[in-house]
Every structure is written in structure tokens, then in C-alpha cells.
Write an enzyme that holds these catalytic residues in place. Structure first.
Site, PDB file in Angstrom:
ATOM      1  N   ASP A  69      25.248  19.815  28.601  1.00 22.68           N
ATOM      2  CA  ASP A  69      26.012  18.573  28.557  1.00 22.68           C
ATOM      3  C   ASP A  69      26.526  18.290  29.980  1.00 22.68           C
ATOM      4  O   ASP A  69      26.390  19.113  30.894  1.00 22.68           O
ATOM      5  CB  ASP A  69      27.147  18.641  27.528  1.00 22.68           C
ATOM      6  CG  ASP A  69      27.573  17.228  27.093  1.00 22.68           C
ATOM      7  OD1 ASP A  69      27.237  16.250  27.793  1.00 22.68           O
ATOM      8  OD2 ASP A  69      28.257  17.087  26.057  1.00 22.68           O
TER       9      ASP A  69
HETATM   10  C1  NOJ Z   1      28.745  13.780  27.537  1.00 23.02           C
HETATM   11  C2  NOJ Z   1      28.657  13.758  26.051  1.00 23.02           C
HETATM   12  O1  NOJ Z   1      29.317  14.883  25.515  1.00 23.02           O
HETATM   13  C3  NOJ Z   1      27.232  13.737  25.515  1.00 23.02           C
HETATM   14  O2  NOJ Z   1      27.285  13.510  24.139  1.00 23.02           O
HETATM   15  C4  NOJ Z   1      26.415  12.697  26.212  1.00 23.02           C
HETATM   16  O3  NOJ Z   1      25.116  12.674  25.677  1.00 23.02           O
HETATM   17  C5  NOJ Z   1      26.402  13.027  27.699  1.00 23.02           C
HETATM   18  N1  NOJ Z   1      27.766  12.959  28.201  1.00 23.02           N
HETATM   19  C6  NOJ Z   1      25.493  12.102  28.505  1.00 23.02           C
HETATM   20  O4  NOJ Z   1      26.042  10.855  28.599  1.00 23.02           O
END
Ligand code: NOJ
Length: 728
Positions: free
Chosen positions: A269
Site C-alpha cells: 500500500d
Molecule cells: C492507499 C489506500 O489504502 C489504498 O486502498 C489505495 O488503493 C492506495 N492508497 C492507492 O491509492
């Protein structure tokens, strides 16, 4: 390309080129506007040369822009390895569908698949190759803002909807072949694992659970998405048993790869590799990189620990280059599956983009699916659907609000949404049964003028519809709340209107929100309609429900607590050694609260309809079942009203004596059945030995012979009498 060609390509890559493939940065870095590039580039410290090797791009859309970036990139990348565009198309691309928690309430796999297909069509034309969806985190705590991204608290329902979404996005049984299916995108399941169990509902917080519960309740949703062929997985921000997922070798290598058989790309993430330092398991970026690559995290999103440090730890022998090769090969394979080596532009097409984006057919699907996601929570004295001939008033901060898409609608444009006011006006035409408040206030500040106007409207109308809810920003990432009631000034508005309405005017509350709320402040409304954030066609969908064009069929996929102190309150809980006995409520030594019931305000599986259904007793084809000898459980469901309707019939089971304490009821199957007015249908389920397997203390999945209770019911609360059967 054939596998041997991919291997050949890999063998030509320098170590820096390989490490570049393992890094993802946002599209700003590839912008042709100097200020957009220098800003983030200087923050991250990424040089122009390094950018040439970066393997994937986050968060760019638009056919023209993606084409431009790919063209430039291909020209300058030494081996002409195309880049890959990933983004968060969560519940629609430009045509926004209801938030996933609402989609969960539809209990409709076809709707989930359709939502994903439409999203993929719009996203692929706009240049996206991979979407970071579905989010399959099981959720039990509505304080957590991200419950809106999940489909709810049940492993089976989450898994079915996730599988349907994966199929809708990918258009086939696996990612191979996506090269031909250029109007589809690859799916990335997230957040692995158990992100939904953050303590206290506070985002990014610690997760602590036994590995048995992880396997039994939390992993099945992700597994269903993987079995449906999802190409990618994203790590979660949280720790699992003390180790952050992104650097958790046991979780990723033993469980995800070995046990669950995942061989696709695992992406961290946003920033999660570097966060190993803040978690306190890595001393510095070098250690964060080492732990993450060893855990099998192939792509580092938005930090550059890999870029800065992998070379050094490969060269000094503390990480084997084979680990890097393994990760790069998975990324090359994904690019190959997507057909990017043959056509780096894949589905990108300006003409298709302008044709499909927000087209009428997509809007129509969004309207229908929103209609299937709206839950009728309360409907006293048959207040809804609105009677013809009565005078209807509309007030409240969401009456004319376009902010109804939901917090995770990245490419959605609020102004393109249909407001409830406009939809009701459209239905009213020149009939004149509708009055709309001129001044509605905003969700956090319903001022005195708005209250006074609503009160006046209530005095001279037969029904007043109050459109209330949470601001969109109160849901989604980093949006946890400890108080999950409506904002104070909206509660004041409600009370003022309720008082003015007296007996002559019915009060209908329509809620726009991201999470289950505590609704005690509005509990005496004549009707409560849970619209969630319903998306681009939200106003139409709510109007369809209010006016009876659509008969509500949605069922909650997450319990609504009576108060915050009850949380977590979920239907598939254990019995305890001293379960509460409603016949002896004053008995002290039982598992209960002194000041609130154990039951939620509105339970899992619950939702009303304009039809009325009556359930007969559960019948079983045999009192015994065994492996290879399933039994049939059936029930007669009668539509005892004069309105055709759709009933979601639910099969629940309880294992009476197992090796570990089992849930007091657990959903095993459900069927959505259309039942015409006055008609009775027999709804049949099969109960198999495999349905009653569970995760044992040694983590194997097995069933135990013995007794089970079986219910077929309209929700998880109104179970009726069980049929007792035995597994032999
Ligand atoms: C953080 C988020 O937790 C995740 O769900 C998302 O896909 C990513 N950022 C990318 O934007």
C-alpha cells in the site's frame, strides 16, 4: 510473449532496471508540466534517469495523457518495456455506482459484476490497466471510515461479491487473456490482511487476532477473489501478530503464496514499505527494503526504499538477486498477460473514452444498482411509498446536494450527480405536489433559517422528506469517528420538524452516509431510508424508492449498533459460557450490558420491502447428512401483500458442539427470489458437509460429526424455529 522470451528479457536487464520495475510512483512524475514533476520529484528525491526504469504508474487517467506518457516512456526506456497504469476505480470510474457497502446491501452478485464491467469499460478506455479493487476487508467496526469500501461483516457474502467484481473487471477466469479483453482491467484485491480489524476502528491501528480467526473469518473473502482469478494483491497498512503486513514473510509467503496459491503481483500500500520504520520493525530504509522484498512484496508504492537500497544489499550479499528476479518476473508476466508488449496502449482510445464515459446505458445501470442497494429500515403506517395526491415537502442538507458520490469516487464529478431535489421535481413535472426548501444548510451547519423553513413546510404538507447524513469526507481513509450519530444541527432540525409535523404530517428521513450510524436520535421517524452514498444516479434511485417505482429489496450487510459502546456488534458472534437469556433479563451473571441490549438496532440481513412476506417452518429432506450425501432444507415463503416483491431468503446454521466455539448463527447461502403478490414459493437450499467445515485449532479446515441447527429466515434476527440435523 512466451515464457522463454520473458526470461530472455529479464536476463538482459541491469540490476537498476530490475529494481525500477519494483517501484511505483504517481503520474505527477511523468507530467509534462515542470512544476508537477519537480514538486513530488524533489520530495522523493527521484532523478530523471531513475524515472526511466520505474515500472508502473499510479493514479493517471485520460486516454490522451496515458498515451502521451506511454509514448515518451517507451521511447526512452532502454529495453522498451512498457509501463503499466494502476488506479483506484472502486465503485465506478466516471459513472459512479453506490459505495461498496451499499453494493453489499444489494446481496446481488450480478449487480456487483455489472458495476465492475461498466467501471472496466470506462477505465480501460481512459488508460487504466489495473484497478485497486475489490476491497475485501471484513468489517465489524463502523467507527472505521473505510467500512464504506467493504461489502460488510460476513465472509460468505463478501467472498461472493468480491468474486463477482473480479469477474466483471477482468472479463474472464484469470488475468491471462486480458491482452485480448482490452475493455477490461486487472483486479487487485486488498488489503491483505485483516485491515478491517483495526483496534477501536482507528485507521491504521494495530490488528491482533488468532491465526485461527484470521483463517476462519478474514481470509475467505480474499480467497474467493483470488479463486476468481484476481491478478494482484495489495498489502495492508496494519500489523498482523506484531509484524506489518508489507514485511510479514509468514503472512505473504506461507499463507498468501503457499496456502492460498497466489502467484501474481503483490504491491505494497501507499508508503507502506517505509512505514516499517515507524512500526518499529526496521531500523532504517535498508532494513525496510530487505524485510519487504523477503516477504515477497513485489512493488513498493510511493516510497523508494527499493530504489535506494536494494542494489547495495544485493551487492553485499544480504539479499539474493534471485528474490529480485522473482519479483520482476511476476511484473513482466502481468504486463505480458495484459498484452502490453504487443500493444502498450491496450484499451486506450480517445473515441471510445468519449463514447462510453458516463453514457446513458452506464447511468441506467448505476440507477438500477443504486435502487437495489437502498435499504428501507423503517416504514410505520405504510408511510412509503408516498401516496398519490398528498403534498410532499423536501428539506435537509442533502435535499439538493450533489455531494452524494462517496469518498472514494476518484474520477467521479459531483456536479454530474442527480440530486434528490431534481429527481423529485422531474417526477412532479407540473403536478405541483412537491415543495422544496429554498435554504437547506450544509451537513455540518443547518442554520436557523433552514430549520424555520423546514418547520413551515412540515406544517402545510402531508409528508416531509428530510435528506440527512454525513459529509462525504467523514468516510474513507483516515476518517475514523468515535461518535457515529448524525451531526448535531441535523438532529436539531429533525426534532424541530418532528414536533411541527404532529400527527398530520409524516416524517421520512433519507440518509446519505458511509457507515452504519447510531440512529437513536431519529428513531421515531415514520420512515427511514438508508440510501448510503448512492452515486451519480443517486437522486433518481432514491426517488424511485420513495415513489414506489422500485420496491426496496436491499438487506444490511453490516449491523447498525444501538450505541457506540456496543461496538463491535456483529451477527456471527460466539455464544459465551454465560449467554444472555431474554427470559431472565435480570439475572446478573450473564454476558450483557447493564444499560443497553446486546442486539444491534438493525441487524445483518435486515431490510423492509413494500411487500410483506411470511415464512413457513423449515423442512429438511433428512435429519442426517454426510460427505457426498447433502440434505435439502426448504421453506415456503408467501407474499401476503398486494405488491410484487423480491425477497432475500437466508440460510443460517449453527454448529452445536465443535472443537472450538462456533458462531451462534452463520450465513451459509442466500437466494434472491421474486414473489408475485399473493404467491407462495418454495425456496430450497442444499446443505453439504463442506458447508459446515471450519478452521480447527491446528488450522486445518474440517467438519465434525454432530448436531446442527438450520434456519431459513428473512434476516439474522428473526430466525424462527430451527430444524435440528446431524452430520454423520
Ligand atoms: C492507499 C489506500 O489504502 C489504498 O486502498 C489505495 O488503493 C492506495 N492508497 C492507492 O491509492
Amino acid at each position: 510473449m512466451q515464457q522463454n522470451q520473458l526470461e530472455q528479457l529479464l536476463s538482459q536487464m541491469t540490476l537498476d532496471e530490475k529494481i525500477g520495475q519494483l517501484t511505483q510512483v504517481t503520474g505527477d512524475f511523468f507530467s509534462d508540466k515542470a512544476e508537477e514533476r519537480t514538486g513530488p520529484m524533489s520530495q522523493l528525491g527521484l532523478g530523471d534517469e531513475e524515472l526511466l526504469n520505474v515500472g508502473t504508474v499510479l493514479g493517471v487517467t485520460g486516454a490522451a495523457e496515458c498515451r502521451r506518457i506511454q509514448t515518451e516512456y517507451m521511447k526512452r526506456n532502454r529495453l522498451h518495456i512498457p509501463t503499466l497504469f494502476m488506479g483506484d476505480v472502486i465503485h465506478g470510474c466516471r459513472t459512479i455506482f453506490p459505495i461498496p457497502l451499499a453494493l453489499g446491501s444489494s446481496w446481488n452478485e450480478d449487480a456487483a459484476r455489472k458495476m465492475a464491467e461498466v467501471s472496466a469499460r470506462e477505465a480501460s478506455a481512459a488508460g487504466i490497466d489495473v484497478t485497486f479493487s475489490p476491497m475485501v476487508d471484513l468489517v465489524r467496526d463502523p467507527r472505521w471510515g473505510r467500512v464504506l469500501e467493504s461489502t460488510g461483516e460476513d465472509p460468505l457474502l463478501n467472498g461472493r461479491l468480491a468474486a463477482a467484481m473480479v469477474k466483471g473487471y477482468q472479463g474472464g477466469d484469470d488475468a491471462e487473456g486480458l491482452g485480448e479483453r482490452t475493455d477490461h482491467v486487472a483486479a487487485c484485491v486488498k488489503h491483505f490482511a485483516a485491515y478491517g480489524a483495526a483496534m477501536g476502528g482507528r485507521d491504521y491501528n494495530t490488528v491482533d487476532m488468532s491465526e485461527r480467526v484470521l483463517h476462519d473469518m478474514y481470509l475467505p473473502g480474499y480467497k474467493a477473489a483470488l479463486d476468481a482469478g484476481a491478478a494482484m494483491v495489495m498489502t495492508s497498512f496494519n500489523t498482523v501478530d506484531g509484524i506489518p503486513s508489507t514485511g510479514n514473510k509468514h503472512l505473504m509467503r506461507d499463507i498468501l503464496r503457499e496456502e492460498m496459491g497466489f502467484d501474481g503481483v503483490l504491491i505494497s500500500d501507499f508508503g507502506a514499505v517505509k512505514e516499517l520504520i515507524a512500526h518499529g520493525v526496521a531500523a532504517d530504509e535498508t532494513e525496510a527494503a530487505k524485510l519487504s522484498i523477503e516477504a515477497g512484496t513485489d512493488i513498493e508504492m510511493m516510497t523508494i526504499c527499493y530504489m535506494r537500497h536494494l542494489r547495495e544489499i544485493v551487492e553485499n550479499g544480504s539479499v539474493d538477486e534471485a528474490l529480485i528476479d522473482e519479483a520482476v518476473m511476476r511484473i513482466l508476466k502481468l504486463k505480458n498477460d495484459l498484452g502490453l508488449f504487443e500493444n502498450p496502449y491496450r484499451g486506450v482510445d480517445e473515441e471510445t473514452e468519449s463514447k462510453v464515459t458516463l453514457c446513458d446505458a452506464h447511468r441506467q445501470s448505476a440507477r438500477e444498482i443504486a435502487g437495489e442497494s437502498i435499504v428501507l429500515l423503517r416504514n410505520e403506517r405504510k408511510t412509503l411509498p408516498l401516496d398519490e395526491g398528498g403534498h410532499v415537502a423536501l428539506a435537509g442538507p442533502f435535499a439538493a446536494s450533489h455531494d452524494i458520490l462517496g469518498a472514494w469516487s476518484w474520477k467521479g464529478v459531483c456536479e454530474e450527480s442527480v440530486t434528490l431535489r431534481d429527481a423529485l421535481r422531474e417526477a412532479d413535472g407540473s403536478e405541483g405536489w412537491l415543495s422544496v426548501a429554498q435554504h437547506t444548510g450544509n451537513p455540518l451547519d443547518v442554520d436557523e433559517a433552514a430549520v424555520a423553513e423546514a418547520v413551515e413546510l412540515a406544517k402545510r404538507s402531508d409528508v416531509i422528506v428530510l435528506a440527512l447524513g454525513e459529509p462525504q469526507e467523514w468516510g474513507g481513509e483516515a476518517a475514523s469517528r468515535s461518535n457515529i450519530s448524525l451531526p448535531k444541527t441535523q438532529i436539531d432540525l429533525y426534532h424541530a420538524v418532528r414536533d411541527a409535523a404532529g400527527d398530520h404530517c409524516r416524517v421520512v428521513v433519507v440518509l446519505f452516509n458511509s457507515r452504519p450510524l447510531v440512529l437513536s436520535d431519529i428513531a421515531d421517524a415514520d420512515a427511514i431510508v438508508e440510501a448510503w452514498f448512492p452515486g451519480t444516479e443517486g437522486g433518481h434511485a432514491v426517488a424511485d424508492i420513495l415513489l414506489g417505482g422500485v420496491n426496496p429489496s436491499a438487506r444490511l450487510s453490516m449491523s447498525f449498533p444501538v450505541n457506540v459502546g456496543q461496538i463491535p456488534v456483529f451477527y456471527n458472534c460466539e455464544n459465551t459460557g454465560r449467554p444472555f437469556n431474554p427470559e431472565t433479563p435480570d439475572e446478573k451473571y450473564q454476558s450483557k450490558y447493564l444499560d443497553v441490549s446486546n442486539d444491534p438496532a438493525y441487524p445483518f440481513g435486515y431490510g423492509l420491502s413494500y411487500s410483506e412476506f411470511s415464512y413457513g417452518p423449515v423442512a429438511v429432506s433428512s435429519n442426517e447428512f454426510a460427505a457426498g450425501k447433502p440434505l435439502e432444507a426448504s421453506v415456503e415463503v408467501a407474499n401476503v401483500s398486494d405488491v410484487d416483491g423480491l425477497e432475500t431468503v437466508q440460510l443460517y446454521v449453527r454448529d452445536i458442539a465443535a472443537r472450538v466455539s462456533r458462531p451462534i448463527r452463520q450465513l451459509k447461502d442466500f437466494k434472491r427470489v421474486r414473489i408475485a403478490a399473493g404467491e407462495t414459493v418454495t425456496v430450497r437450499f442444499t446443505l453439504d458437509e463442506a458447508d459446515v467445515r471450519y478452521v480447527h485449532p491446528d488450522l486445518t479446515e474440517a467438519s465434525d460429526p454432530g448436531e446442527f441447527d438450520v434456519w431459513i429466515a428473512p434476516n439474522s434476527r428473526d430466525l424462527g424455529a430451527a430444524a435440528r440435523v446431524s452430520l454423520i
